[in-house]
Design a protein around this motif. Structure first.
Motif, short mmCIF file in Angstrom:
data_model
loop_
_atom_site.label_atom_id
_atom_site.label_comp_id
_atom_site.label_asym_id
_atom_site.label_seq_id
_atom_site.Cartn_x
_atom_site.Cartn_y
_atom_site.Cartn_z
N ILE A 67 0.84 -1.20 0.00
CA ILE A 67 0.00 0.00 0.00
C ILE A 67 0.87 1.25 0.00
O ILE A 67 0.66 2.18 -0.79
N GLN A 68 1.89 1.26 0.86
CA GLN A 68 2.78 2.42 0.95
C GLN A 68 3.55 2.64 -0.33
O GLN A 68 3.84 3.78 -0.71
N GLU A 69 3.88 1.55 -1.03
CA GLU A 69 4.61 1.67 -2.30
C GLU A 69 3.71 2.13 -3.43
O GLU A 69 4.18 2.44 -4.54
N GLY A 70 2.41 2.17 -3.18
CA GLY A 70 1.48 2.57 -4.23
C GLY A 70 1.20 1.48 -5.25
O GLY A 70 0.71 1.77 -6.35
N ILE A 71 1.47 0.24 -4.90
CA ILE A 71 1.23 -0.87 -5.82
C ILE A 71 -0.26 -1.17 -5.93
O ILE A 71 -0.78 -1.44 -7.02
N ILE A 72 -0.97 -1.11 -4.79
CA ILE A 72 -2.38 -1.47 -4.79
C ILE A 72 -3.22 -0.40 -4.11
O ILE A 72 -2.72 0.44 -3.36
N ILE A 73 -4.52 -0.46 -4.41
CA ILE A 73 -5.55 0.28 -3.68
C ILE A 73 -6.25 -0.72 -2.78
O ILE A 73 -6.76 -1.74 -3.24
N TYR A 74 -6.22 -0.45 -1.47
CA TYR A 74 -6.84 -1.37 -0.52
C TYR A 74 -7.78 -0.59 0.39
O TYR A 74 -7.34 0.08 1.32
N PRO A 75 -9.10 -0.64 0.12
CA PRO A 75 -10.04 0.15 0.91
C PRO A 75 -10.45 -0.50 2.23
O PRO A 75 -11.24 0.08 2.97
N GLY A 76 -9.92 -1.68 2.53
CA GLY A 76 -10.34 -2.39 3.74
C GLY A 76 -11.68 -3.06 3.52
O GLY A 76 -12.07 -3.37 2.38
N HIS A 77 -12.42 -3.28 4.60
CA HIS A 77 -13.73 -3.93 4.49
C HIS A 77 -14.71 -3.02 3.77
O HIS A 77 -14.86 -1.85 4.11
N VAL A 78 -15.40 -3.55 2.78
CA VAL A 78 -16.41 -2.78 2.05
C VAL A 78 -17.70 -3.58 1.98
O VAL A 78 -17.70 -4.81 1.99
N ASN A 79 -18.82 -2.87 1.89
CA ASN A 79 -20.13 -3.49 1.73
C ASN A 79 -20.67 -3.33 0.32
O ASN A 79 -21.76 -3.84 0.02
N ASN A 80 -19.94 -2.63 -0.53
CA ASN A 80 -20.42 -2.33 -1.88
C ASN A 80 -19.48 -2.95 -2.93
O ASN A 80 -18.96 -2.25 -3.80
N VAL A 81 -19.30 -4.26 -2.85
CA VAL A 81 -18.39 -4.94 -3.77
C VAL A 81 -18.81 -4.72 -5.22
O VAL A 81 -17.97 -4.51 -6.10
N LYS A 82 -20.10 -4.77 -5.48
CA LYS A 82 -20.59 -4.58 -6.85
C LYS A 82 -20.10 -3.26 -7.43
O LYS A 82 -19.68 -3.20 -8.59
N GLU A 83 -20.14 -2.19 -6.62
CA GLU A 83 -19.69 -0.88 -7.12
C GLU A 83 -18.20 -0.88 -7.44
O GLU A 83 -17.76 -0.24 -8.40
N TRP A 84 -17.41 -1.61 -6.66
CA TRP A 84 -15.98 -1.70 -6.94
C TRP A 84 -15.73 -2.45 -8.25
O TRP A 84 -14.82 -2.09 -9.01
N ILE A 85 -16.52 -3.48 -8.51
CA ILE A 85 -16.39 -4.18 -9.81
C ILE A 85 -16.80 -3.24 -10.94
O ILE A 85 -16.13 -3.19 -11.99
N ASP A 86 -17.88 -2.49 -10.74
CA ASP A 86 -18.32 -1.53 -11.75
C ASP A 86 -17.21 -0.56 -12.13
O ASP A 86 -17.07 -0.17 -13.30
N GLN A 87 -16.41 -0.16 -11.13
CA GLN A 87 -15.36 0.84 -11.37
C GLN A 87 -14.05 0.24 -11.87
O GLN A 87 -13.08 0.97 -12.06
N SER A 88 -14.04 -1.06 -12.09
CA SER A 88 -12.84 -1.74 -12.57
C SER A 88 -13.04 -2.22 -14.00
O SER A 88 -14.16 -2.23 -14.51
N HIS A 89 -11.95 -2.61 -14.63
CA HIS A 89 -11.99 -3.04 -16.02
C HIS A 89 -11.83 -4.55 -16.19
O HIS A 89 -12.44 -5.16 -17.07
N VAL A 90 -10.99 -5.15 -15.34
CA VAL A 90 -10.64 -6.57 -15.49
C VAL A 90 -10.66 -7.23 -14.12
O VAL A 90 -10.11 -6.68 -13.15
N PHE A 91 -11.27 -8.40 -14.04
CA PHE A 91 -11.29 -9.17 -12.80
C PHE A 91 -10.19 -10.22 -12.85
O PHE A 91 -10.06 -10.95 -13.85
N VAL A 92 -9.42 -10.33 -11.77
CA VAL A 92 -8.28 -11.25 -11.74
C VAL A 92 -8.38 -12.16 -10.52
O VAL A 92 -8.49 -11.68 -9.38
N LEU A 93 -8.34 -13.46 -10.75
CA LEU A 93 -8.32 -14.42 -9.65
C LEU A 93 -7.31 -15.53 -10.00
O LEU A 93 -7.67 -16.54 -10.59
N PRO A 94 -6.03 -15.35 -9.61
CA PRO A 94 -5.01 -16.35 -9.93
C PRO A 94 -4.97 -17.48 -8.89
O PRO A 94 -3.92 -17.90 -8.42
#
Length: 379
Positions: free
Chosen positions: A256-283
């Motif tokens: 987080i400090q290096e600016g590699i990721i955005i980590y909002p912590g616990h969220v209740n609006n997962v759908k909105e976060w997917i809406d605001q993203s372009h690609v879903f990744v699950l490796p």
């Protein structure tokens, strides 16, 4: 009919994974009893709001003490006998085994078990399968041999799981059935077109465990950010400090400090976060059933990058709605991310394909009647 659903946890087991099925059964006029081990006053009320009756029971969900398991199975049998149901439908690893045994001893006419992925014990690592896991697989196989002998039907979500479980368990083939994905309410998870005027954003949604591919995701993010610093990487998921294979808080704080990721912590609006993203990744290399998070992203219309492993591979047609990469291969994962950054039109095309696949395969309005037939049978 009286139908008992025996889950491990109330959430996600009852309130997420079985919510739509409970509503369907209630609307069909059935009385539903929802068993879970961790009810609170709030979650009990949520289950009542679905039209079901919450029932608390106890289960040592990760332990291997046979005396505790025998005790818990006996107490579960007593709870089931109080209700005298027509059907018991149990799911997750331990409930599917001990719930089936308890239901048989309680004299239940129809007993259905579901295994939604083989889970941690059957998950290999990049170093192979440890002796401990080999031993636990044999123990799990023996318990499945015993527990599923009492079931009328054993349901799976993908075709790999019954084959692999049969290598360590004696299972009656005529009892085994592949349901496919549990499905989603597609009226809620509606399509939204990714905004290509914004930096390409990749999103990871899972527990922050090695098996879910969090370390490969972070490594790939570092690689991509070197050449495409405007690209964004979101992580949604909780830490598990008691798990030695989990991402630690110090490791999370560092990226987080290096600016590699955005980590909002616990969220209740997962759908909105997917809406605001372009690609879903699950490796992930965890033995999934069919990952719900991937289904949600597909329904919203997102390109998918996941691994070519059981459960995950059910969500991608290579090059059509996304890519499958080998497990543990961060460089290959980064290559696919870079391809989509360089070819943004592919994000739209693949996302539209995901949306079509979700409507063909994940519509809970189609799946619930089929699941009900398998669970209720001809009673």
């Amino acid at each position: 009919m009286k139908v008992c659903l025996i889950s491990q946890n109330v959430s996600p087991g009852i309130l997420i994974f079985r919510k739509d099925f409970i509503r369907y059964l209630v609307l069909q006029g059935h009385q539903v009893f929802a068993f879970a081990i961790d009810y609170t006053m709030d979650t009990e009320q949520m289950v009542r709001d679905l039209g079901a009756i919450p029932v608390s029971y106890q289960l040592n969900k990760t332990g291997m003490n046979p005396f505790l398991d025998i005790r818990d199975t006996y107490l579960l049998k007593q709870e089931i006998m109080k209700i005298s149901p027509d059907v018991v439908f149990s799911f997750f690893v331990k409930p599917s085994i001990y719930g089936s045994i308890a239901a048989w001893f309680a004299g239940v006419p129809r007993i259905i078990a579901m295994l939604e992925g083989l889970g941690y014990i059957h998950t290999p690592t990049s170093r192979g399968v440890s002796f401990k896991k080999q031993f636990l697989k044999r123990v799990h196989g023996a318990l499945c041999t015993l527990g599923y002998a009492f079931a009328d039907k054993v349901l799976f979500l993908n075709s790999d799981d019954p084959k692999d479980l049969s290598s360590v368990a004696l299972l009656s083939k005529k009892k085994l059935d592949v349901l496919g994905p549990i499905g989603l309410d597609l009226d809620y998870f509606q399509y939204s077109k990714p905004d290509l005027n914004k930096p390409v954003r990749f999103i990871f949604i899972a527990r922050l465990l090695a098996e879910k591919g969090i370390f490969q995701y972070l490594s790939a993010a570092r690689i991509v950010k070197r050449d495409y610093p405007n690209s964004e990487f979101v992580v949604l998921g909780g830490l598990d400090p008691d798990n030695p294979a989990a991402l630690s808080k110090s490791e999370l704080d560092k990226v987080i400090q290096e600016g590699i990721i955005i980590y909002p912590g616990h969220v209740n609006n997962v759908k909105e976060w997917i809406d605001q993203s372009h690609v879903f990744v699950l490796p992930s290399f965890y033995r999934e059933g069919v990952p719900r998070s991937t289904q949600e992203a597909m329904a919203i219309g997102r390109a998918i990058i996941t691994t070519d492993v059981p459960g995950c591979r059910e969500t991608v047609v290579e090059g059509v709605n996304g890519f499958m990469v080998p497990p543990w291969d961060a460089e290959c994962l980064a290559d696919k991310m870079v391809y989509l950054i360089k070819n943004p039109d592919e994000i739209i095309r693949m996302g539209e394909s995901s949306y079509q696949m979700a409507h063909e395969n994940f519509d809970v309005k189609k799946i619930n009647p089929e699941l009900a037939k398998k669970v209720l049978g001809s009673l």
